[in-house]
Scaffold this motif. Structure first.
Motif, PDB file in Angstrom:
ATOM      1  N   ALA A  15       0.828  -1.205   0.000  1.00  0.00           N
ATOM      2  CA  ALA A  15       0.000   0.000   0.000  1.00  0.00           C
ATOM      3  C   ALA A  15       0.858   1.249   0.000  1.00  0.00           C
ATOM      4  CB  ALA A  15      -0.924  -0.005   1.222  1.00  0.00           C
ATOM      5  N   LEU A  16       1.945   1.230   0.772  1.00  0.00           N
ATOM      6  CA  LEU A  16       2.864   2.365   0.795  1.00  0.00           C
ATOM      7  C   LEU A  16       3.498   2.567  -0.572  1.00  0.00           C
ATOM      8  CD1 LEU A  16       4.594   4.535   2.194  1.00  0.00           C
ATOM      9  CD2 LEU A  16       6.167   2.705   2.877  1.00  0.00           C
ATOM     10  N   ALA A  17       3.963   1.483  -1.178  1.00  0.00           N
ATOM     11  CA  ALA A  17       4.562   1.580  -2.514  1.00  0.00           C
ATOM     12  C   ALA A  17       3.555   2.122  -3.519  1.00  0.00           C
ATOM     13  CB  ALA A  17       5.073   0.205  -2.960  1.00  0.00           C
ATOM     14  N   GLU A  22       1.585   6.579  -6.993  1.00  0.00           N
ATOM     15  CA  GLU A  22       0.534   7.549  -7.325  1.00  0.00           C
ATOM     16  C   GLU A  22       1.072   8.974  -7.292  1.00  0.00           C
ATOM     17  OE1 GLU A  22      -2.718   6.974  -4.681  1.00  0.00           O
ATOM     18  OE2 GLU A  22      -3.183   4.957  -5.412  1.00  0.00           O
ATOM     19  N   LEU A  23       1.908   9.284  -6.310  1.00  0.00           N
ATOM     20  CA  LEU A  23       2.491  10.627  -6.247  1.00  0.00           C
ATOM     21  C   LEU A  23       3.321  10.917  -7.491  1.00  0.00           C
ATOM     22  CD1 LEU A  23       3.677  10.953  -2.514  1.00  0.00           C
ATOM     23  CD2 LEU A  23       1.628  11.895  -3.573  1.00  0.00           C
ATOM     24  N   ARG A  24       4.075   9.918  -7.925  1.00  0.00           N
ATOM     25  CA  ARG A  24       4.888  10.109  -9.127  1.00  0.00           C
ATOM     26  C   ARG A  24       4.004  10.357 -10.339  1.00  0.00           C
ATOM     27  NH1 ARG A  24       6.000   6.890 -13.050  1.00  0.00           N
ATOM     28  NH2 ARG A  24       5.470   4.915 -11.977  1.00  0.00           N
ATOM     29  N   ALA A  62      12.598  12.514   0.156  1.00  0.00           N
ATOM     30  CA  ALA A  62      13.161  12.883  -1.142  1.00  0.00           C
ATOM     31  C   ALA A  62      12.160  12.610  -2.262  1.00  0.00           C
ATOM     32  CB  ALA A  62      14.457  12.112  -1.381  1.00  0.00           C
ATOM     33  N   TRP A  63      11.495  11.460  -2.212  1.00  0.00           N
ATOM     34  CA  TRP A  63      10.502  11.089  -3.237  1.00  0.00           C
ATOM     35  C   TRP A  63       9.380  12.121  -3.267  1.00  0.00           C
ATOM     36  CZ3 TRP A  63      10.196   5.778  -5.447  1.00  0.00           C
ATOM     37  CH2 TRP A  63       9.092   5.608  -6.297  1.00  0.00           C
ATOM     38  N   GLN A  72       2.784  15.255   1.983  1.00  0.00           N
ATOM     39  CA  GLN A  72       2.414  13.850   2.127  1.00  0.00           C
ATOM     40  C   GLN A  72       3.446  13.044   2.919  1.00  0.00           C
ATOM     41  OE1 GLN A  72      -0.567  12.510   0.809  1.00  0.00           O
ATOM     42  NE2 GLN A  72      -0.941  14.713   0.573  1.00  0.00           N
ATOM     43  N   ALA A  73       4.637  13.613   3.107  1.00  0.00           N
ATOM     44  CA  ALA A  73       5.725  12.856   3.729  1.00  0.00           C
ATOM     45  C   ALA A  73       5.425  12.366   5.144  1.00  0.00           C
ATOM     46  CB  ALA A  73       7.006  13.686   3.706  1.00  0.00           C
ATOM     47  N   PRO A  74       4.854  13.208   6.051  1.00  0.00           N
ATOM     48  CA  PRO A  74       4.633  12.719   7.420  1.00  0.00           C
ATOM     49  C   PRO A  74       3.788  11.464   7.497  1.00  0.00           C
ATOM     50  CG  PRO A  74       4.433  15.103   7.352  1.00  0.00           C
ATOM     51  CD  PRO A  74       4.511  14.646   5.928  1.00  0.00           C
ATOM     52  N   ASP A  75       2.693  11.410   6.741  1.00  0.00           N
ATOM     53  CA  ASP A  75       1.833  10.225   6.752  1.00  0.00           C
ATOM     54  C   ASP A  75       2.556   9.009   6.187  1.00  0.00           C
ATOM     55  OD1 ASP A  75      -0.444  11.010   8.034  1.00  0.00           O
ATOM     56  OD2 ASP A  75      -1.782  10.691   6.321  1.00  0.00           O
ATOM     57  N   LEU A  76       3.296   9.217   5.111  1.00  0.00           N
ATOM     58  CA  LEU A  76       3.982   8.098   4.474  1.00  0.00           C
ATOM     59  C   LEU A  76       5.121   7.565   5.344  1.00  0.00           C
ATOM     60  CD1 LEU A  76       4.059   9.356   0.788  1.00  0.00           C
ATOM     61  CD2 LEU A  76       2.565   7.645   1.780  1.00  0.00           C
TER      62      LEU A  76
END
Length: 282
Positions: A15-17, A22-24, A62-63, A72-76
């Motif tokens: 799910a994380l991947a 999706e962000l990309r 970085a992603w 979105q980084a904190p949740d991920l």
């Protein structure tokens, strides 16, 4: 890296991947372009994007930055840290007996300042009498087939529950009325438990709400969960103990707790529900 032996952990990793992919795509960039922006090899982007390699916190930041999605980084990052321990199988937790399970949260209880607890099945552990806890843990040990260390486990639970008498900690409980009626022990033990609940309701640092059977609900009954301050949620199911730390997850449970709390009876009305349950014992 081979799939994780726990299907729940592997699903969390996938799910994380998927969210990273999706962000990309939402940024309109290819895997190749992302690798150039990050100065990574194409294979690293592919491994992370396909859940073959778990990313580090720095990789996730970085992603997200390369995709213009820093927010979105904190949740991920929380999801990444959570994937290895979010779904701890009860069998593994309890294989050494219930005493270990009870003692494993003592330090968390000591440092938490605000506890929000919703229960739909049993009296919350914080509010249990030794007799009720013994009956409950005995039934769990029998069902799970774990070593019989119920007496030690109850002692640890009672010691842990001393935090309830520390005014530095605040507690907000929401119970379904059914919790007052389920018979998991003898009539005498249940009567003592309900009497103890009435006494605890007088504590200044404790708030107890009870959702009546007859109330018009704005949210459905749900599995038991506990929110520790604003940082962590424990949500239990039959087969797993879930530890949730993503800010969006904690916020979701906090909103659910607020809705459930709004529909609960408090004060004299709540006490009346407890005394009614007491009088129905025979």
């Amino acid at each position: 890296m081979p799939p994780h032996p726990s299907s729940s952990v592997q699903q969390a990793r996938e799910a994380l991947a998927g969210r990273l992919r999706e962000l990309r795509r939402e940024a309109g960039i290819s895997g190749r372009e992302l690798s150039v922006r990050l100065r990574w090899s194409d294979s690293k982007v592919s491994r992370i994007g396909n859940a073959k390699t778990p990313p580090s916190d720095a990789d996730i930041r970085a992603w997200c930055r390369a995709c213009g999605a820093d927010d979105q980084a904190p949740d991920l990052i929380a999801a990444n840290r959570q994937s290895a321990d979010a779904h701890i199988q009860w069998k593994r937790l309890q294989r050494g007996g219930l005493r270990h399970v009870q003692g494993s949260t003592e330090s968390l209880y000591r440092r938490t300042r605000l506890f929000r607890v919703y229960v739909s099945d049993v009296i919350p552990g914080f509010l249990q009498t030794p007799g009720y806890a013994t009956a409950l843990l005995s039934s769990i040990a029998d069902f799970r087939g774990t070593p019989d260390d119920v007496t030690e486990a109850v002692n640890v639970r009672m010691r842990r529950n001393a935090v309830l008498n520390n005014a530095a900690h605040r507690f907000s409980f929401v119970l379904e009325e059914s919790v007052l009626r389920y018979r998991l022990c003898t009539v005498e033990t249940m009567a003592a438990q309900l009497g103890h609940l009435l006494a605890v309701m007088d504590l200044q640092n404790v708030a107890v709400g009870i959702v009546p059977f007859s109330s018009q609900r704005t949210v459905w009954p749900m599995p038991t969960f506990t929110i520790f301050d604003e940082t962590r949620v424990h949500a239990d199911t039959l087969d797993a103990a879930s530890t949730l730390t993503q800010p969006s997850q904690v916020d979701l449970y906090a909103r659910a707790f607020d809705r459930l709390s709004q529909g609960s009876a408090r004060g004299a009305a709540a006490r009346s529900l407890v005394t009614s349950a007491l009088s129905s014992l025979d």
